[in-house]
Design a protein around this motif. Sequence first.
Motif, PDB file in Angstrom:
ATOM      1  N   LYS A  66      21.998  30.418  15.910  1.00  0.00           N
ATOM      2  CA  LYS A  66      22.075  30.418  17.232  1.00  0.00           C
ATOM      3  C   LYS A  66      22.397  32.012  17.615  1.00  0.00           C
ATOM      4  O   LYS A  66      22.944  32.584  16.896  1.00  0.00           O
ATOM      5  CB  LYS A  66      23.074  29.597  17.706  1.00  0.00           C
ATOM      6  CG  LYS A  66      23.013  28.021  17.782  1.00  0.00           C
ATOM      7  CD  LYS A  66      22.052  27.406  18.726  1.00  0.00           C
ATOM      8  CE  LYS A  66      22.063  26.142  18.479  1.00  0.00           C
ATOM      9  NZ  LYS A  66      20.949  25.388  19.154  1.00  0.00           N
ATOM     10  N   TYR A  68      24.408  34.034  20.987  1.00  0.00           N
ATOM     11  CA  TYR A  68      24.860  33.770  22.070  1.00  0.00           C
ATOM     12  C   TYR A  68      25.204  35.272  22.776  1.00  0.00           C
ATOM     13  O   TYR A  68      25.211  36.229  22.138  1.00  0.00           O
ATOM     14  CB  TYR A  68      26.274  33.470  21.915  1.00  0.00           C
ATOM     15  CG  TYR A  68      26.537  32.041  21.188  1.00  0.00           C
ATOM     16  CD1 TYR A  68      26.651  31.099  21.911  1.00  0.00           C
ATOM     17  CD2 TYR A  68      26.171  31.791  19.936  1.00  0.00           C
ATOM     18  CE1 TYR A  68      26.652  29.682  21.229  1.00  0.00           C
ATOM     19  CE2 TYR A  68      26.295  30.539  19.221  1.00  0.00           C
ATOM     20  CZ  TYR A  68      26.623  29.616  20.011  1.00  0.00           C
ATOM     21  OH  TYR A  68      26.656  28.224  19.357  1.00  0.00           O
ATOM     22  N   ASP A  81      18.413  29.294  20.345  1.00  0.00           N
ATOM     23  CA  ASP A  81      18.182  29.514  18.712  1.00  0.00           C
ATOM     24  C   ASP A  81      17.507  30.659  18.334  1.00  0.00           C
ATOM     25  O   ASP A  81      16.949  31.241  19.228  1.00  0.00           O
ATOM     26  CB  ASP A  81      17.490  28.043  18.100  1.00  0.00           C
ATOM     27  CG  ASP A  81      16.162  27.675  18.721  1.00  0.00           C
ATOM     28  OD1 ASP A  81      15.551  28.764  19.127  1.00  0.00           O
ATOM     29  OD2 ASP A  81      15.828  26.524  18.714  1.00  0.00           O
TER      30      ASP A  81
END
Length: 86
Positions: A66, A68, A81
């Motif tokens: 992932k 962020y 993702d």
Amino acid sequence: SKIPISFVNLKHLLNVLAKLSRLMYFTNVNPVKKGIVQMTMGGADRLMLFSAKSPGDLAIDKQGRKLYWTDTELKRIEFGDLAGKS
């Protein structure tokens, strides 16, 4: 567990370098195309994964696959993702 992440702050670019598939991920703050970009370490195959109003810090979770990032205009943390799916 904590995953070590390297942050490099260039003038208008935050890079997160990942040894995962020899790709790098960075925030593009160009006014025309703001967002999260992926490309090879050699600079080829540039791909805009996510658009963002005002992308800031970027982190990668290699284990969870992932990304962020912060959006300073929306005042929130976004994620998706590594293939560009939210």
